[in-house]
Design a protein around this motif. Structure first.
Motif, PDB file in Angstrom:
ATOM      1  N   LEU A 287       8.144  -5.256   5.783  1.00  0.00           N
ATOM      2  CA  LEU A 287       6.951  -4.397   5.860  1.00  0.00           C
ATOM      3  C   LEU A 287       5.689  -5.188   5.527  1.00  0.00           C
ATOM      4  O   LEU A 287       4.654  -5.020   6.172  1.00  0.00           O
TER       5      LEU A 287
ATOM      6  N   SER B  50       4.453  -6.940   8.448  1.00  0.00           N
ATOM      7  CA  SER B  50       4.182  -6.137   9.642  1.00  0.00           C
ATOM      8  C   SER B  50       2.755  -5.572   9.588  1.00  0.00           C
ATOM      9  O   SER B  50       2.056  -5.724   8.585  1.00  0.00           O
TER      10      SER B  50
ATOM     11  N   LYS C  47       4.236   1.973   5.541  1.00  0.00           N
ATOM     12  CA  LYS C  47       5.501   2.621   5.215  1.00  0.00           C
ATOM     13  C   LYS C  47       5.577   4.029   5.775  1.00  0.00           C
ATOM     14  O   LYS C  47       6.625   4.482   6.229  1.00  0.00           O
TER      15      LYS C  47
ATOM     16  N   ILE D  37       7.113   4.566   9.267  1.00  0.00           N
ATOM     17  CA  ILE D  37       8.520   4.261   9.571  1.00  0.00           C
ATOM     18  C   ILE D  37       9.267   5.599   9.663  1.00  0.00           C
ATOM     19  O   ILE D  37       9.144   6.434   8.771  1.00  0.00           O
TER      20      ILE D  37
ATOM     21  N   LEU E 132      12.119  -4.988  11.816  1.00  0.00           N
ATOM     22  CA  LEU E 132      11.343  -3.806  12.179  1.00  0.00           C
ATOM     23  C   LEU E 132      11.335  -3.684  13.699  1.00  0.00           C
ATOM     24  O   LEU E 132      10.992  -4.639  14.400  1.00  0.00           O
TER      25      LEU E 132
END
Lengths: 382, 225
Positions: free
Chosen positions: A76, A79, A83, A86, A195
């Motif tokens: 994360l 990225s 959060k 997701i 991810l």
């Protein structure tokens, strides 16, 4: 159908690298004695360094779910998504921290992700691919927009002396058999996470388009090969550890140890090769177009057995295209392919259009899986 | 000349057929019990007795196939003839193993084919009698693959579980040690131009499948004469 991209990768390796000479300091000496066949096994599997989530007293520094969660967190952090966005978590392991509930529940709790759909996968090395396939299909179907798939192993706790000594005492043996020793000197700890998103961000420099995942079980023809929870892997004689009078009785009878049946393992090779060659013959895999081949291998010597046949069948991917970090970070089972992808991502060596083929065989009861990725790299906008 | 790509494609298909065959082979009761170390010396003798009736015919069908090969494939015919000659006396090792395991030579010499061996035998001779029967390379791939991929493991298991001595497992040991380069030989003959025969590639693969199926039948029917 949505295109699916791996847009970030993270990993977690607990503690400092542990050299071959120091392994037993962490795992412990069975009945106080150094193993007699450890060195030979290390020559076979070619591993030079690994990580353990145990300290030298055998006390865990992390749980399995904490390692998975750390890998999720790193993913994360790398990225461009929060959060809160997701909406799916897929988690794999060979053996979770608790027998009940599922592994994904523990990872979900520790990772601090919001309420969402989750899925737990328990198998051996291929469980990571199962988790990834579920996440892939959820995003591909448009059911989810951003999915995390993670895999984690805490193998070392199985290898502490207390997991063997009761059985050795009870059966009057002094040394462990090689089917139990092998894994002790082969597997180690770590976690990886990826991810998956359907939207490729405009400012993303690198992502990996997930083309397909192919996974097939051949348990129709094999008994368990890498196993724990039964003293025998003869399918007709399996007695589950939980059907003994008590867990300690199961341990004394050798039903808790993690073991590998080598005869069976060698018999799986033609099956794995046959499956691969059928994918080549059907045009799903084109060996000449593969730029990076990421094989999850647990034994260096096994690799040598396959090369000639692959050359004869025009299916060999030249060794200079093989990418594998097993020797440096250890065999982390289901997490291994995640950690290879993570390192490749980080290495900055990928170019736009590079094709990556991942190969994860599982000796558990014979599974074979492949995954194809295509790198999408954009120049950073000034 | 045949292109390398064509040869590689046939080999890929054959290895896939082999993988399927091997999965089924390991599930045949007698093989499953060898793998688990659960057979008796009497059953091992039965395997030798039954297997011998197929082996003794091996060089016959290869020779028959050779005689069905016409011009311009004379080099290939020579290869088949040489192959038939090397297999010619293989059965003698089986006879010796059988006797060294307490069997009677008259019994094995006069044995009958089991019903699976009859089917396998009839199929081989049918195929070998066709013009230019190069599809039998698929049959050789299966039968010699057994030597290379299986015999070694069988010897190990049999010796471990029945305390057999080397003079009781000569036949399987010999094939484990000598059938090693069978893919290379196959590669060479397939690259010699025969794959230009229309439809041969598919026929080789199909003949391998049928041979594998009938081989399983032979093992499933041990003792059923």
């Amino acid at each position: 159908m949505q295109d699916v991209f791996i847009t970030a990768a993270g990993g977690f390796l607990p503690g400092e690298p542990v050299s071959n000479d120091d392994m037993e300091e962490y795992l412990g000496f069975i009945h106080g004695k150094a193993s007699r066949c450890g060195k030979m096994i290390l020559r076979q599997n070619g591993i030079q360094s690994r990580h353990y989530a145990l300290d030298k007293s055998g006390t865990p520094n992390y749980s399995n779910a904490e390692m998975a969660s750390n890998a999720v967190q790193q993913t994360l952090n790398r990225s461009r998504i929060s959060k809160a966005n997701i909406d799916f978590l897929s988690a794999a392991t060979t053996q979770g921290d608790m027998l009940v509930p599922g592994f994904a529940s523990l990872v979900h709790h520790i990772s601090g992700l919001p309420p969402m759909e989750i899925a737990s996968f328990q198998s051996v090395c291929a469980s990571g691919m199962m988790a990834l396939k579920n996440a892939f299909l959820n995003v591909r179907a448009g059911e989810k927009r951003a999915a995390i798939s993670c895999a984690s192993e805490f193998s070392s706790r199985w290898f502490r002396p207390g997991f063997y000594e009761e059985y050795l005492d009870n059966s009057g043996q002094t040394d462990l058999s090689s089917d139990a020793e092998f894994l002790r000197w082969t597997l180690s700890d770590g976690a990886g996470a990826l991810l998956l998103e359907s939207d490729l961000k405009d400012d993303a420099e690198l992502s990996l388009k997930l083309d397909w995942i192919d996974l097939c079980s051949y348990a129709d023809r094999f008994d368990p090969c890498m196993y724990a929870g039964s003293s025998s892997n003869d399918i007709r004689q399996v007695q589950a550890w939980s059907s003994y009078s008590s867990p300690s009785e199961a341990s004394a009878q050798g039903a808790i140890m993690l073991k590998q049946d080598f005869d069976l393992l060698y018999r799986m090779f033609p099956t794995w090769v046959g499956h691969y060659l059928s994918l080549v013959e059907n045009g799903k895999i084109t060996p000449d177009e593969v730029d990076y081949f990421l094989p999850h291998y647990s034994a260096h010597s096994l690799k040598q057995r396959m090369i000639k046949l692959l050359q004869q069948t025009g299916a060999m991917i030249p060794e200079n295209k093989w990418f594998n970090n097993l020797a440096q970070i250890g065999n982390t089972g289901s997490a291994s392919i995640y950690l290879m992808i993570e390192e490749l991502f980080r290495s900055q060596s990928l170019s736009d259009g590079d094709r990556i083929l991942c190969f994860v065989p599982e000796s558990g009861q014979c599974i074979v899986s492949f995954m194809q990725l295509t790198a999408v790299r954009r120049e950073r906008s000034k | 000349m045949t292109s390398k790509v064509q040869v590689q494609s046939v080999l890929r298909r054959l290895v896939t057929v082999w993988a399927d065959f091997e999965g089924k082979l390991n599930k045949v009761d007698i093989i499953d019990r060898i793998n688990r170390g659960k057979i008796s010396i009497g059953e091992y003798r039965d395997i030798l007795l039954n297997h011998r009736q197929q082996v003794v015919e091996g060089s016959r069908w290869i020779a028959r196939a050779a005689s069905s090969i016409e011009q311009p494939y004379l080099e290939q015919r020579a290869t088949f003839l040489r192959h038939a000659a090397t297999e010619q006396l293989d059965y003698k090792m089986l006879d010796e193993d059988f006797v060294n395991c307490g069997g009677d030579i008259g019994h094995i010499s006069n044995g009958q084919k089991n019903i699976g061996s009859e089917a396998l035998h009839a199929w081989m001779f049918h195929k070998a009698s066709q013009k230019n029967p190069f599809d039998l390379l698929g049959a050789m791939f299966i039968i010699e693959g057994l030597g290379k991929n299986f015999a070694g493991n069988w010897v190990k298991k049999l010796e471990q579980n029945l305390n057999l001595k080397p003079n009781q497992t000569q036949f399987y040991r010999y094939h484990a040690e000598h059938d090693d380069d069978h893919i290379e030989k196959l590669e060479n003959i397939m690259a010699s131009g025969i794959l230009n025969i229309a439809g041969l590639a598919d026929q080789i693969v199909k003949t391998a499948k049928v041979t594998g199926r009938l081989y399983l039948l032979q093992l499933e029917e041990i003792g059923n004469v």
